[in-house]
Scaffold this motif. Sequence first.
Motif, PDB file in Angstrom:
ATOM      1  N   UNK A   1       0.861  -1.193   0.000  1.00 21.37           N
ATOM      2  CA  UNK A   1       0.000   0.000   0.000  1.00 21.37           C
ATOM      3  C   UNK A   1       0.889   1.231   0.000  1.00 21.37           C
ATOM      4  N   UNK A   5      -1.854   5.954  -2.599  1.00 19.63           N
ATOM      5  CA  UNK A   5      -3.099   5.199  -2.726  1.00 19.63           C
ATOM      6  C   UNK A   5      -3.972   5.392  -1.486  1.00 19.63           C
ATOM      7  N   UNK A   9      -7.679   6.905  -1.244  1.00 19.30           N
ATOM      8  CA  UNK A   9      -8.764   6.156  -0.606  1.00 19.30           C
ATOM      9  C   UNK A   9      -9.441   6.986   0.474  1.00 19.30           C
ATOM     10  N   UNK A 614     -10.441  -3.867   8.532  1.00 17.33           N
ATOM     11  CA  UNK A 614     -11.747  -3.426   8.046  1.00 17.33           C
ATOM     12  C   UNK A 614     -12.823  -4.261   8.727  1.00 17.33           C
ATOM     13  N   UNK A 634      -5.095  -6.119   6.307  1.00 18.20           N
ATOM     14  CA  UNK A 634      -5.358  -6.254   4.869  1.00 18.20           C
ATOM     15  C   UNK A 634      -4.081  -6.251   4.034  1.00 18.20           C
ATOM     16  N   UNK A 635      -3.036  -5.606   4.534  1.00 14.21           N
ATOM     17  CA  UNK A 635      -1.796  -5.553   3.753  1.00 14.21           C
ATOM     18  C   UNK A 635      -0.965  -6.814   3.919  1.00 14.21           C
ATOM     19  N   UNK A 636      -1.423  -7.712   4.784  1.00 16.51           N
ATOM     20  CA  UNK A 636      -0.775  -9.004   4.962  1.00 16.51           C
ATOM     21  C   UNK A 636       0.691  -8.876   5.383  1.00 16.51           C
TER      22      UNK A 636
ATOM     23  N   UNK B   2      -4.076  -7.603  -2.215  1.00 20.49           N
ATOM     24  CA  UNK B   2      -5.100  -7.186  -1.254  1.00 20.49           C
ATOM     25  C   UNK B   2      -5.229  -5.673  -1.216  1.00 20.49           C
ATOM     26  N   UNK B   3      -4.081  -4.993  -1.350  1.00 21.13           N
ATOM     27  CA  UNK B   3      -4.133  -3.536  -1.311  1.00 21.13           C
ATOM     28  C   UNK B   3      -4.925  -2.988  -2.496  1.00 21.13           C
ATOM     29  N   UNK B   4      -4.785  -3.655  -3.670  1.00 15.39           N
ATOM     30  CA  UNK B   4      -5.536  -3.210  -4.838  1.00 15.39           C
ATOM     31  C   UNK B   4      -7.032  -3.473  -4.649  1.00 15.39           C
ATOM     32  N   UNK B   6      -8.568  -3.594  -1.867  1.00 21.01           N
ATOM     33  CA  UNK B   6      -9.058  -2.637  -0.874  1.00 21.01           C
ATOM     34  C   UNK B   6      -9.356  -1.292  -1.547  1.00 21.01           C
ATOM     35  N   UNK B   7      -8.440  -0.883  -2.411  1.00 24.78           N
ATOM     36  CA  UNK B   7      -8.620   0.388  -3.106  1.00 24.78           C
ATOM     37  C   UNK B   7      -9.838   0.331  -4.031  1.00 24.78           C
TER      38      UNK B   7
END
Lengths: 660, 194
Positions: A1, A5, A9, A614, A634-636, B2-4, B6-7
Amino acid sequence: MKWKEFLIAALLMLQFGSIYASGSMNVSENDSTLAPKITGVNDFVWLTDWNYASLDRMSMLVNTGDYGFYGPQPMFMLDSIPFEPSFFGVAYSQFFPVPHFQTHQKELISGHGVINGIRYQSGIMRLRSEPLKDGFSVFASGQYGHNSGEPGPWVFDPERVSPNVERFGPWINGGVSLKFGNWYAKGLLKFQEYKHVDEFVQLRMLNSRRSPTDPAEWLGVDTRSVLTLAETGFEGSMISIKLQAYQAESEDFLFFQPFAREIPSELTMNQYSASTDLKLHRRLGIRGLYQLREQGLGYRLNRFDHNFDWQKETHNMHGSVYFSGERFSAEAGAALENRSVQAPGLSDYDLDIMSLFLDQQVQVIPQIALSANAQVSFLDDERAIQIGGNLLLKPTSFWGMDLGASYSELLPEVANPLDHQVRNGYYIFQHLEIPFQLPEQIKNTRKISLSTSQRFFSAHTFSLGFNAEWMHHISMNIPFQAALYDLEYSTIPGNYSLLSEISGQRLQAGAELQFVPLRNMIHQADVTITRTLSGGAEYEAYWKMIPEVLVQYAIEYTPFYDVYLALNLQYRSEATWSEFSNLDGELNRTFHVQYPFRFFEFSDTTPSHFKIDLKMGKWFWGNRLRGELLLKNLLNTNYQTHPLGVRERFGYMARVEMRF
Amino acid sequence: MIRHFFLILIISAAVAQDLYSQDAFSEVRVTLTGNKLMTGNTLLRSWDPNAGLGVELSTPYYVGNLEAGYRYLRFNEIDFEGSAFDSHYLFFGWSYSYRASDEVALVYGVRFGKQFMLHDEDMFYDDYRFSREESEFSYELQIRLEYEISRNVELYLGTAYNRTIFNIPFAAFYGTAGLTFKFPSSRWFRTVMK
């Protein structure tokens, strides 16, 4: 991420929110449609300057900012009744007498003070459960989740097979309540199960859970806890009475810091409480609390027959008189704590700690208020004093500030109870074959602090606060275990010592922001920065366990009355645990029964990370049924709060709840 | 990835600018689908999927639609004996309909679910047994065309990107065709959903 971005978001989220501002959506202010505040242990300290470390994401070490992870832990309180979920400084969330999702509010206060006639000495985590509904209510909830990274079909490919991953659950909660007028009664059942599969913990746990009689028998690494609670009370305008009993037990593991690894243990807790608040006059009243608490650390089958064989019984009596005027309020009282411990080697360990306390606030003029509190504790010929004062200023309608100063002493029986018990004969270190050194005499922990905070606010839509605290630890007693590396167990205990009379200075500063652009959207942010200003090498090394930078940001959004979304972002800087420096760079491997072997590297430093969680949920059937999904990390990235603890990667948690 | 995802999720929500309040849960749409895995990553070198079947339920929400569904496919083994498996994907999700005309709608959405894989046999490595039952979290981004054939029936043509987050993630594109049957919802259904 990438940051870009993320920024996009965030802007889009804002844009999305503004669309509804001019729309005609049906938005309810019903509190019950908001996202539950607490889902996991990290949520208990979320958006505060406190932080935590967890080996198994069920239990935690808490740093309130005052004394670090190994110092005195905070008091825990639910609906004005204190409870004790901790064993030797490790707080078990399983032993919180409320399901996580029913924790309606939390308030975390560092330092010392008095709340509703109950004094606290090293911070307090004050929780409130959801208000009971009128009439008869019943609820049930089931929760389950696991980390990502299962092997899937690749189990059939010897080149690509990987071990199964960690699962948490099922967690099952059920309860019933009655509320008619001022009277209520409620009951709770809380069951939590967890399987330790993470490669950072499983080797230690599985090896210790080998049968002592049959080396080929492996006893498993599940933990199972059951908590039951019954409470009844009457809450009138002149008198309030509460009677509560709760019992909890857990087949578990206790990470025993002097041993540098977990010990299979049977944890038990029984607590009986009676509290009353009686108003003698419109402004005058008395409060009282009596508690009997029984804690036990018993034997759970293990390879070495390690056994704490430890039972503690505490009687707590608090009584106070309070006055609440328009410009002056005060509370004065006394507390008696009788604490007895039964354990091998201890005889007549029976302490009576008497305390007197005073708390008062004066509104000098509308713009200026003064508050002060004082406590003094006596134990035989020992004494500990805690005093503090604050000057509260409100120069304008949108600006408030606070200047504070405090001095705190803690008795060694309070600040370092384990060392005190060992010093008095508890045979646990010899039983576990831990080489140790304790000082001839353990002295009081002493601290001075100066603090200031500024807060700017605008109606209910915006508030911005800054705070800073300078602390001078005049004398701390820091437990230190120089853990040694071991291939079979990850660690074996090295020399344990209580580093006594350590001193140094710390600075903690931070900012918090709350922005409510819409009735159905809340933005919150919290930044905490800490620094060690001075102190010896041992003092500096101790505080490196605490990340220097913690940034947290949350958006809670309720687009419609039955749906909610919550997004949590966190940056946490690295932290170094010097007691694991012997493990740094050493290779370890997954448990040898598990296929395939995987080697990984220990580090004494938990890495910095950026994490996004989330949460989404929907109510059904007029708020009788709820489904909730939490997507974690989420970014693992590898999120680790303890060098020997689990590495949390992407995972999910699903929950279904019914209430009538 | 996953980041994509999420976006994309956030952008999907934000792009739905011409929001309007609609009659939530006013109808139930049942879609019977045939599914074909069109392309995917390395997993397909060792397993060959048959065409599959599915069923989807959808209902209008205040914005977009709420969905739930099930998809079944059989994956035949190519390399590893006994490793063939039945794939069961259970999901729920949200979609947004862009109505191009009275008959045609373009729908895009996101789904979360769990992929259950039931192998024909357990796998043993010496004494260690991997259960034949494997499951993992799985998400899906979908876009589809809906064409109204009659008042109560629609043609459904879609494609979806699905990702199951195994240790070696399994990513695949599915093509889907089906028929949707629309029913006015009953009072009890609206009561339960609200």
